[in-house]
Scaffold this motif. Structure first.
Motif, mmCIF file in Angstrom:
data_model
loop_
_atom_site.group_PDB
_atom_site.id
_atom_site.type_symbol
_atom_site.label_atom_id
_atom_site.label_comp_id
_atom_site.label_asym_id
_atom_site.label_seq_id
_atom_site.Cartn_x
_atom_site.Cartn_y
_atom_site.Cartn_z
ATOM 1 N N VAL C 150 0.825 -1.215 0.000
ATOM 2 C CA VAL C 150 0.000 0.000 0.000
ATOM 3 C C VAL C 150 0.861 1.268 0.000
ATOM 4 O O VAL C 150 0.602 2.181 -0.801
ATOM 5 N N PRO C 151 1.887 1.383 0.853
ATOM 6 C CA PRO C 151 2.770 2.561 0.739
ATOM 7 C C PRO C 151 3.392 2.698 -0.647
ATOM 8 O O PRO C 151 3.509 3.812 -1.166
ATOM 9 N N ALA C 152 3.773 1.563 -1.241
ATOM 10 C CA ALA C 152 4.350 1.620 -2.590
ATOM 11 C C ALA C 152 3.335 2.179 -3.582
ATOM 12 O O ALA C 152 3.667 3.019 -4.425
ATOM 13 N N MET C 153 2.086 1.719 -3.470
ATOM 14 C CA MET C 153 1.054 2.206 -4.403
ATOM 15 C C MET C 153 0.788 3.693 -4.186
ATOM 16 O O MET C 153 0.643 4.448 -5.151
ATOM 17 N N LEU C 154 0.739 4.120 -2.921
ATOM 18 C CA LEU C 154 0.444 5.526 -2.649
ATOM 19 C C LEU C 154 1.603 6.420 -3.085
ATOM 20 O O LEU C 154 1.379 7.499 -3.645
ATOM 21 N N GLY C 155 2.827 5.978 -2.857
ATOM 22 C CA GLY C 155 3.977 6.761 -3.307
ATOM 23 C C GLY C 155 4.016 6.881 -4.824
ATOM 24 O O GLY C 155 4.216 7.974 -5.377
ATOM 25 N N SER C 156 3.826 5.760 -5.507
ATOM 26 C CA SER C 156 3.824 5.782 -6.975
ATOM 27 C C SER C 156 2.649 6.602 -7.495
ATOM 28 O O SER C 156 2.787 7.360 -8.467
ATOM 29 N N GLY C 157 1.499 6.438 -6.855
ATOM 30 C CA GLY C 157 0.324 7.201 -7.270
ATOM 31 C C GLY C 157 0.527 8.696 -7.075
ATOM 32 O O GLY C 157 0.144 9.512 -7.924
ATOM 33 N N ALA C 158 1.170 9.079 -5.950
ATOM 34 C CA ALA C 158 1.452 10.493 -5.695
ATOM 35 C C ALA C 158 2.367 11.058 -6.783
ATOM 36 O O ALA C 158 2.149 12.159 -7.300
ATOM 37 N N MET C 159 3.410 10.286 -7.131
ATOM 38 C CA MET C 159 4.329 10.719 -8.191
ATOM 39 C C MET C 159 3.574 10.939 -9.499
ATOM 40 O O MET C 159 3.750 11.980 -10.162
ATOM 41 N N ALA C 160 2.721 9.964 -9.870
ATOM 42 C CA ALA C 160 1.965 10.085 -11.116
ATOM 43 C C ALA C 160 1.002 11.268 -11.052
ATOM 44 O O ALA C 160 0.816 11.988 -12.037
ATOM 45 N N GLY C 161 0.399 11.479 -9.878
ATOM 46 C CA GLY C 161 -0.541 12.588 -9.723
ATOM 47 C C GLY C 161 0.145 13.943 -9.832
ATOM 48 O O GLY C 161 -0.350 14.859 -10.494
ATOM 49 N N LEU C 162 1.314 14.069 -9.181
ATOM 50 C CA LEU C 162 2.066 15.322 -9.267
ATOM 51 C C LEU C 162 2.439 15.611 -10.717
ATOM 52 O O LEU C 162 2.283 16.734 -11.213
ATOM 53 N N TRP C 163 2.931 14.602 -11.413
ATOM 54 C CA TRP C 163 3.323 14.726 -12.813
ATOM 55 C C TRP C 163 2.134 15.179 -13.661
ATOM 56 O O TRP C 163 2.253 16.100 -14.487
ATOM 57 N N ALA C 164 0.975 14.548 -13.433
ATOM 58 C CA ALA C 164 -0.219 14.882 -14.217
ATOM 59 C C ALA C 164 -0.631 16.335 -14.007
ATOM 60 O O ALA C 164 -1.297 16.925 -14.855
ATOM 61 N N HIS C 165 -0.244 16.916 -12.844
ATOM 62 C CA HIS C 165 -0.539 18.329 -12.583
ATOM 63 C C HIS C 165 0.647 19.232 -12.908
ATOM 64 O O HIS C 165 0.710 20.366 -12.450
ATOM 65 N N GLY C 166 1.593 18.713 -13.671
ATOM 66 C CA GLY C 166 2.700 19.549 -14.125
ATOM 67 C C GLY C 166 3.793 19.757 -13.092
ATOM 68 O O GLY C 166 4.677 20.579 -13.285
ATOM 69 N N LEU C 167 3.712 19.010 -11.987
ATOM 70 C CA LEU C 167 4.740 19.155 -10.957
ATOM 71 C C LEU C 167 5.729 18.005 -11.059
ATOM 72 O O LEU C 167 5.399 16.863 -10.730
ATOM 73 N N TYR C 168 6.940 18.295 -11.545
ATOM 74 C CA TYR C 168 7.938 17.243 -11.528
ATOM 75 C C TYR C 168 9.315 17.853 -11.322
ATOM 76 O O TYR C 168 9.434 19.057 -11.108
ATOM 77 N N GLY C 169 10.329 17.011 -11.374
ATOM 78 C CA GLY C 169 11.669 17.447 -10.971
ATOM 79 C C GLY C 169 11.979 16.768 -9.653
ATOM 80 O O GLY C 169 11.112 16.123 -9.064
ATOM 81 N N TRP C 170 13.223 16.942 -9.172
ATOM 82 C CA TRP C 170 13.628 16.148 -8.013
ATOM 83 C C TRP C 170 12.860 16.436 -6.735
ATOM 84 O O TRP C 170 12.673 15.506 -5.942
ATOM 85 N N ALA C 172 9.638 16.877 -6.388
ATOM 86 C CA ALA C 172 8.441 16.046 -6.464
ATOM 87 C C ALA C 172 8.805 14.573 -6.258
ATOM 88 O O ALA C 172 8.124 13.844 -5.513
ATOM 89 N N THR C 173 9.886 14.124 -6.913
ATOM 90 C CA THR C 173 10.303 12.730 -6.787
ATOM 91 C C THR C 173 10.647 12.400 -5.344
ATOM 92 O O THR C 173 10.241 11.364 -4.801
ATOM 93 N N LEU C 174 11.401 13.328 -4.713
ATOM 94 C CA LEU C 174 11.802 13.086 -3.331
ATOM 95 C C LEU C 174 10.584 13.063 -2.406
ATOM 96 O O LEU C 174 10.497 12.223 -1.492
ATOM 97 N N ALA C 175 9.619 13.949 -2.652
ATOM 98 C CA ALA C 175 8.410 13.977 -1.818
ATOM 99 C C ALA C 175 7.650 12.658 -1.916
ATOM 100 O O ALA C 175 7.204 12.096 -0.904
ATOM 101 N N ALA C 176 7.511 12.138 -3.136
ATOM 102 C CA ALA C 176 6.804 10.867 -3.308
ATOM 103 C C ALA C 176 7.554 9.736 -2.613
ATOM 104 O O ALA C 176 6.955 8.856 -1.968
#
Lengths: 202, 202, 202
Positions: C150-170, C172-176
Motif C-alpha cells: 500500500v505505501p508503494a502504491m500511494l507513493g507511486s500514485g502520488a508521483m503520477a498525480g504530481l506529474w499529471a498536474h505539471g509538478l515534476y523534478g527532483w 516532487a520525486t523526493l516527496a513521493a
C-alpha cells in the motif's frame, strides 16, 4: 564456432537440470521442463537485456538439445545417489561456457568490457539459479561456500580482457571458458572458501 | 475476440492467485499482489521475448481484472478447505487460454510454428510458476506427477498446427484452449502419469 | 538529480541484500551477489518492460555502489541479531526511492499515469522480492501483514498525480519517495494491518 560452444553449454546445463529433476523425483516431463529452463534461462535473460529476440526462440538446436539431454538422463542415469556430484561438475562446465559466450555476445553488441563481463556472469549463473529456485532450493551460488561466482567473474573478465587486446574468436572464448571451469573445479576439490563477515562464526 | 479470451485467462489465473493467497493466509493486499503477478506474469514474459511493450502496461482491463478477481475471492470464498481444488481447476483454464492466445500472438509476430508453440507453453506456465515460487512452493508444474506440461504442449501445438493450415481466428484459438483445458482436467481426474526415470521407484 | 536518488535507492537496497546474506550466513561473495541482485533487479525489470537497455548495464555507478555496500556490511555490521530490523528499514527506504524514480522514468517514456504507477510499484518491490526468493523465503511483501504494497502504491500514485498536474523534478520525486518510506515505517511501528479474507481467522 561460438554457436557450438553455446550448444555445448546448453547441453551440460540441460543435463544438470534433468539430473536435478531425478534428485527431486520429478517425472520425465518435469525433468524436461527443468532441463529446458536451466539450459535456456541464462541466455534468454542475456538477450532480453541486450534487447534482441532470444536465440532460444529462433534456433531449432537450442530447443532440441535439452530434449536429447533429458532422454539421456532418463534412460541412462545409473543411480540417484551418484547424481549430485554429476550436477556440480556439469554445472561448472555450463558456467564456464556461458560466461565466455555471454561476455563475447555482449561485447559484440557494444557493451563496455566491465558491463559485458557483468552480463557474462549473469548468463552463466542465470540458468543454474533458475534451476535451484524452481527446485525449491537456495541457489548453489549463494549457499555453497566453495567459490562459485569468483570463477565466473574471472572467466568473464578474462574474455573481456582478451577482447580489449584484440584477441577474439573461438580459441579465446574456449580459453576463458576453460579458465572458469577449471577454477570452479579446483575450488570444489580444494575447498577454497571466501570469508564470512565477522560475528557469524564458522 | 482474442483479447476477450486473454482477459478470461487473466481472470481465472487471478482467481487462482488470490485463492493461493487465502491458502497462505495472506491479507487482502498480498492476495491482490499475488493475483496480479499470477495473471500478468506469463503474458509479460511473452511480450518481453517478442520484444514489444507488455500489454499489461498499456491496457486498463489487464490491470483491473485481477483487482475484481481479488475482491470476489475476498468476499465470497466459502471455506479455506475447499480452496485447493478450485485453484487447480482455474489454473487449468488459465493454462489452456494462455497457451492458445500466447501461441497465436507469437505466430502473428513471425515466430516459426515450433517456437510459437514453445512461447505459448511459456505464456501458459509462466504465471502459475511465478505464483508457486512466490508462495514458497515448488511449482505444481514440476511437482505434480499428473500431466501438466503435456496438455500445454498439445494445446499450443494444436494452435500452431491450425495456423499452419490457414485456420485461425477466435474459434481456432478457443478450440486449442479447450483442448489443453480438457486434457489437463482429464489428467487430474484419471490420474494420468508420466514415467519416472529408473532407480527412483514409485 | 533523479540519478542521485536512484543511486541512493540502489545503495540502501544493496545494504539490505548484503545484510540478508549475513542473516543467511553467506560468505562475502554470496553477500555481494545478493546485494547486486537486490539493488539492480527492480530497475532491470522496469527497463526491460520499457524496452530500453537496462541502466545497470550502461552505468559504472550502478555496478559499483552495491560492491561498496557489501564491503561496508562485511567490515562493519555489529551483530547478526540486530540485522533484521535494519533490513526492514533500509528496504522501506529503497521501496520509496524506487517507486518514485520508477514511476517518473515510466512517465518520461510515455506510459499513462496508471500504468506508470504500476511500473513504479514493480520497480519498488522487484528487488526485494528477488532477494527474498533467492534467500529461500516467502517475499516480505506477501507474508508480512504490516502494510507493504500500500505505501508503494500511494507513493507511486502520488508521483503520477504530481506529474499529471505539471509538478515534476527532483523535489516532487523526493516527496513521493518520502511519502512511501514514511507510510511503510508507520505501518511497521503502529502495526497497521490489512484485513484477511473471511474464514482464515487471525
Amino acid at each position: 564456432m561460438s554457436e557450438i560452444l553455446d550448444l555445448v553449454g546448453i547441453f551440460v546445463f540441460a543435463l544438470s537440470g534433468a539430473l536435478m529433476g531425478v534428485r527431486k523425483r520429478l517425472d520425465v516431463v518435469g525433468m524436461g521442463v527443468l532441463a529446458e529452463m536451466t539450459a535456456l534461462g541464462g541466455g534468454v535473460v542475456r538477450d532480453l537485456i541486450l534487447n534482441v529476440r532470444p536465440a532460444a526462440f529462433q534456433s531449432l538446436g537450442y530447443v532440441l538439445v535439452p530434449v536429447v539431454a533429458t532422454a539421456i538422463v532418463f534412460f541412462w542415469h545409473p543411480h540417484v545417489a551418484r547424481v549430485m556430484p554429476a550436477i556440480l561438475v556439469l554445472d561448472a562446465a555450463g558456467l564456464g561456457l556461458f560466461c565466455a559466450v555471454g561476455t563475447e555476445k555482449a561485447l559484440e553488441y557494444g557493451l563496455s568490457p566491465l558491463h559485458a563481463a557483468l552480463l557474462g556472469v549473469t548468463t552463466g549463473i542465470g540458468g543454474g539459479m533458475l534451476r535451484d529456485v524452481l527446485a525449491g532450493e537456495i541457489p548453489t551460488l549463494l549457499y555453497d561456500r566453495q567459490l562459485y561466482a569468483v570463477p565466473a567473474m574471472l572467466g568473464s573478465g578474462a574474455m573481456a580482457g582478451l577482447w580489449a587486446h584484440g584477441l577474439y574468436g573461438w580459441p579465446a572464448t574456449l580459453a576463458a571458458a576453460v579458465l572458469a571451469f577449471g577454477l570452479r573445479l579446483a575450488a570444489m576439490r580444494r575447498n577454497w572458501r571466501a570469508p564470512l563477515a565477522r560475528g557469524i562464526g564458522e
